[in-house]
Design a protein around this motif. Structure first.
Motif, PDB file in Angstrom:
ATOM      1  N   LEU A 194      -5.096   4.538 -10.748  1.00 44.26           N
ATOM      2  CA  LEU A 194      -5.080   3.071 -10.671  1.00 44.26           C
ATOM      3  C   LEU A 194      -4.317   2.595  -9.437  1.00 44.26           C
ATOM      4  N   ASP A 195      -3.181   3.235  -9.158  1.00 41.32           N
ATOM      5  CA  ASP A 195      -2.382   2.846  -7.978  1.00 41.32           C
ATOM      6  C   ASP A 195      -3.179   3.040  -6.693  1.00 41.32           C
ATOM      7  N   TYR A 196      -3.878   4.166  -6.566  1.00 37.22           N
ATOM      8  CA  TYR A 196      -4.611   4.437  -5.320  1.00 37.22           C
ATOM      9  C   TYR A 196      -5.866   3.578  -5.201  1.00 37.22           C
ATOM     10  N   ILE A 214       0.847  -1.203   0.000  1.00 34.42           N
ATOM     11  CA  ILE A 214       0.000   0.000   0.000  1.00 34.42           C
ATOM     12  C   ILE A 214       0.877   1.244   0.000  1.00 34.42           C
ATOM     13  N   LYS A 215       1.918   1.232   0.843  1.00 32.23           N
ATOM     14  CA  LYS A 215       2.829   2.389   0.885  1.00 32.23           C
ATOM     15  C   LYS A 215       3.507   2.577  -0.472  1.00 32.23           C
ATOM     16  N   ALA A 216       3.971   1.461  -1.059  1.00 32.50           N
ATOM     17  CA  ALA A 216       4.661   1.535  -2.351  1.00 32.50           C
ATOM     18  C   ALA A 216       3.724   2.054  -3.443  1.00 32.50           C
ATOM     19  N   LEU A 217       2.492   1.557  -3.424  1.00 35.38           N
ATOM     20  CA  LEU A 217       1.515   2.028  -4.421  1.00 35.38           C
ATOM     21  C   LEU A 217       1.247   3.523  -4.265  1.00 35.38           C
ATOM     22  N   CYS A 218       1.091   3.970  -3.016  1.00 35.00           N
ATOM     23  CA  CYS A 218       0.858   5.404  -2.769  1.00 35.00           C
ATOM     24  C   CYS A 218       2.051   6.238  -3.212  1.00 35.00           C
ATOM     25  N   GLY A 219       3.268   5.722  -2.911  1.00 41.64           N
ATOM     26  CA  GLY A 219       4.474   6.449  -3.304  1.00 41.64           C
ATOM     27  C   GLY A 219       4.628   6.507  -4.808  1.00 41.64           C
ATOM     28  N   ARG A 220       4.380   5.333  -5.489  1.00 47.46           N
ATOM     29  CA  ARG A 220       4.508   5.322  -6.947  1.00 47.46           C
ATOM     30  C   ARG A 220       3.473   6.245  -7.596  1.00 47.46           C
ATOM     31  N   GLY A 221       2.294   6.293  -6.978  1.00 44.83           N
ATOM     32  CA  GLY A 221       1.245   7.179  -7.499  1.00 44.83           C
ATOM     33  C   GLY A 221       1.677   8.633  -7.462  1.00 44.83           C
TER      34      GLY A 221
END
Length: 675
Positions: free
Chosen positions: A75-77, A54-61
């Motif tokens: 899409l990431d969030y 979840i942290k990685a997805l938020c950061g990549r977003g």
């Protein structure tokens, strides 16, 4: 540095957590490339930790926002929310700085809205699944499709949790619920939002559509009325992109029905404006093109005097359907009101070609003044086209003749004035339908044909049967009344017939002039002139008629035309023409010009000129005129001109006054030569 040391340790405890933390550290230090590598490792790990993902997805977003990939950010969030909503909220609150959070929320709102509106994105292919987001190991989720409302609902729920006062997030949440089929839940959420802000058009419009969907027509209509009063319709197009086809159709049908009801019962400006608002809603609900609504709205704008706006709606219809007869006739009548003749005639003729049964009643519904103007324009166009067709002698243009017949038929249905029946007859004659033309003439004017213009048409038909004397009589009457009309009619007659007609007309004119019936002879001579391409002999005879009738100006015009063709005439004829013109100029008190004509005649042939002068005006009268003009030139010290006039005057008659003037000229000119 701490994260690097822990990750470098032999024991790989909390490996994914440390990667995610290091990624955020790099991100905050503007090391986007290093941050992206760390986030990607977490997401692609074979045994990923959910919270770390979840942290990685938020950061990549966040990184994707800076790269302009807003859709991929969303899409990431959404994926993060699907894993664990509470952890996603915590991550944003803990790891996303305040100065970046506002932009993030705005991007997520806009992308969520676009997904629900089914708007595609460049470079993203959905359904068939090329270009999927990178894997999440055993947590791999299907890539979100733009129509995936549940995912958008989770995203909207995240946004509401992050800022419960944000109205746009609540509306996004309601839209997602609607697309998921949860109409009641969407209604409750919108009602709550409306209680906080009762004048918000986007909320009112959504609630009205939901009420209509539930069958509460009165409630739905009351909400629509509020939107109309607020006057903000800009929110409607994006709303219609969200709602399903059957619900948009329901909105379109309801709004069109309400508009028609208003227009049927009321005609005040305020009522028409309300009807326009309903029709605008219906057009938006249709996706921008609803023929019946656009037609009705254009007519409403026309009633309010907003003619350019009306044309805009007619143009929208004609862009899709160039042969729409109601739009063509409607736009033509608006151009009529704007006094744009060319455009009005063009549109109405195009409409007549499609269906005259629609156009004629539309014109008949106009006020008499407007009706008279458009029929005159159509007649003018038709006459011009027919004249051009006849002038070129190209009657093979069947399409043009068909169009003219169509115009003529429409005109006699609209107005019973004789000029329209005359035009209809002309078109039938041009078509070669002689019997039909004769029948129409007799039906419209009776068998006696008292109308001169109608009689002239009968004359054209009689010529087809070789009845030249009777035709000549009718044409001679028209010649005195309207020479241009006769010229037009002669286009129907071939060259051989015209030659025969000119001979018959000249003979009849000669008979009448011997009987001193000059007025009647004029018509025959005019006919002879027109059918002989202005034969000088007939021009002289008509000039003589005009002279007897004391219409000197018109006689002079004929003599000028005669003298323009002097190259082919004998010397005697030319001399007599100069004398005739001189006599006419004396009659209109143009004495100086008259003297010049007589001098020219004397220069050409003195004996013929003197003979002509004796028959009129006579030598005594003329020498007095010569003396007067010579005396004037003498006083103005134009001695050469005075000498010339005196000299030629003395050739006409040895006038005593002229002799005295010549003596004075010799005396005054003693110091200079004037010969």
């Amino acid at each position: 540095d701490i994260c690097d040391q822990l990750l470098a340790a032999e024991q790989k405890t909390y490996y994914n957590t440390l990667l995610a933390l290091r990624g955020f550290c790099s991100l905050h230090a503007h090391g986007h490339q290093q941050a992206l590598q760390d986030f990607q490792k977490v997401i692609e790990h074979d045994s990923p930790h959910p919270n770390s993902c979840i942290k990685a997805l938020c950061g990549r977003g966040l990184i994707r926002i800076s790269g302009g990939s807003h859709y991929l950010t969303a899409l990431d969030y959404i994926t993060a929310c699907q894993l664990k909503l509470e952890e996603t909220i915590f991550t944003i609150k803990s790891y996303v700085p305040w100065n970046q959070r506002g932009l993030l929320l705005k991007v997520l709102q806009e992308e969520g809205q676009r997904m629900l509106q089914k708007k595609r994105y460049p470079g993203i292919r959905s359904a068939c699944g090329q270009k999927k987001p990178p894997g999440l190991g055993r947590f791999q989720l299907n890539p979100l499709k733009p129509e995936d409302a549940p995912g958008v609902y989770q995203l909207a729920s995240l946004l509401v949790e992050l800022d419960s006062s944000d109205e746009a997030s609540r509306i996004l949440c309601a839209d997602a619920l609607y697309q998921m089929g949860c109409v009641e839940e969407a209604h409750k959420l919108l009602s709550l939002a409306l209680s906080r802000n009762p004048q918000r058009a986007p909320i009112l419009a959504r609630l009205s559509l939901l009420q209509l969907k539930k069958g509460f027509m009165y409630d739905g209509n009351q909400l629509l009325k509020k939107v109309i009063r607020i006057g903000d319709t800009s929110c409607l197009p994006p709303i219609m992109d969200i709602f399903q086809d059957e619900d948009r159709k329901l909105m379109q049908t309801h709004c069109h029905f309400k508009a028609m009801t208003i227009l049927k019962d009321k005609q005040e400006d305020a009522d028409i404006k309300e009807a326009i608002a309903y029709l605008s809603f219906a057009i938006i609900a249709s996706g921008g093109y609803a023929e019946d609504c656009l037609l009705s709205r254009a007519r409403c704008y026309g009633r309010l005097g907003q003619k350019k706006t009306a044309i805009f709606d007619f143009n929208a219809i004609l862009k899709e359907d160039p042969k729409n007869v109601e739009a063509l006739s409607g736009r033509g009548l608006v151009y009529l009101a704007l006094k744009q003749q060319k455009e009005a005639v063009q549109d109405l003729i195009s409409a007549l070609k499609v269906e005259a049964g629609v156009v004629v009643p539309a014109i008949l519904s106009l006020k008499p003044e407007a009706q008279g103007l458009i029929t005159q324009w159509l007649l003018q166009h038709g006459r011009t086209a027919l004249t051009e067709l006849l002038a070129t002698k190209d009657l093979s243009k069947e399409e043009t003749l068909r169009d003219l017949l169509m115009i003529a038929e429409a005109l006699i249905k609209i107005c019973r004035d004789s000029q329209y029946h005359i035009f209809y007859t002309d078109v039938l004659i041009a078509h070669g339908k002689y019997e039909e033309a004769l029948d129409h003439l007799q039906e419209a004017f009776g068998h006696s044909l008292a109308d001169d213009f109608a009689s002239a048409r009968l004359a054209v038909l009689q010529l087809k049967k070789r009845n030249v004397p009777v035709a000549a009589h009718s044409f001679s009457i028209l010649a005195k009344r309207d020479e241009r009309e006769l010229e037009f009619l002669l286009n129907f007659i071939d060259t051989k017939q015209q030659q025969h007609l000119s001979q018959v007309a000249a003979q009849e004119g000669n008979v009448l002039i011997k009987e001193n019936r000059y007025e009647k002879a004029l018509g025959y001579y005019t006919l002879a002139i027109l059918t002989s391409k202005e034969n000088p002999r007939y021009l002289r005879q008509r000039a003589a008629c005009f002279t007897h009738l004391k219409k000197y100006d018109r006689a002079l015009k004929d003599m000028e035309k005669v003298m323009q063709k002097h190259g082919r005439n004998s010397l005697k004829t030319r001399v007599e023409d100069h004398c005739s013109k001189g006599h006419l100029l004396l009659s209109v008190a143009e004495e100086e010009a008259a003297v010049k004509q007589y001098i020219e005649a004397l220069q050409l042939d003195e004996s013929v000129a003197l003979c002509s002068i004796m028959s009129g005006p006579g030598s005594e009268i003329l020498t007095k005129t010569f003396h007067k003009i010579a005396q004037y030139n003498f006083e103005m010290q134009h001695y050469e001109e005075a000498w010339k006039i005196t000299d030629y005057g003395l050739k006409i008659d040895k006038n005593t006054e002229l002799k005295k003037l010549k003596t004075r000229l010799k005396r005054e000119a003693s110091s200079c030569s004037i010969h």
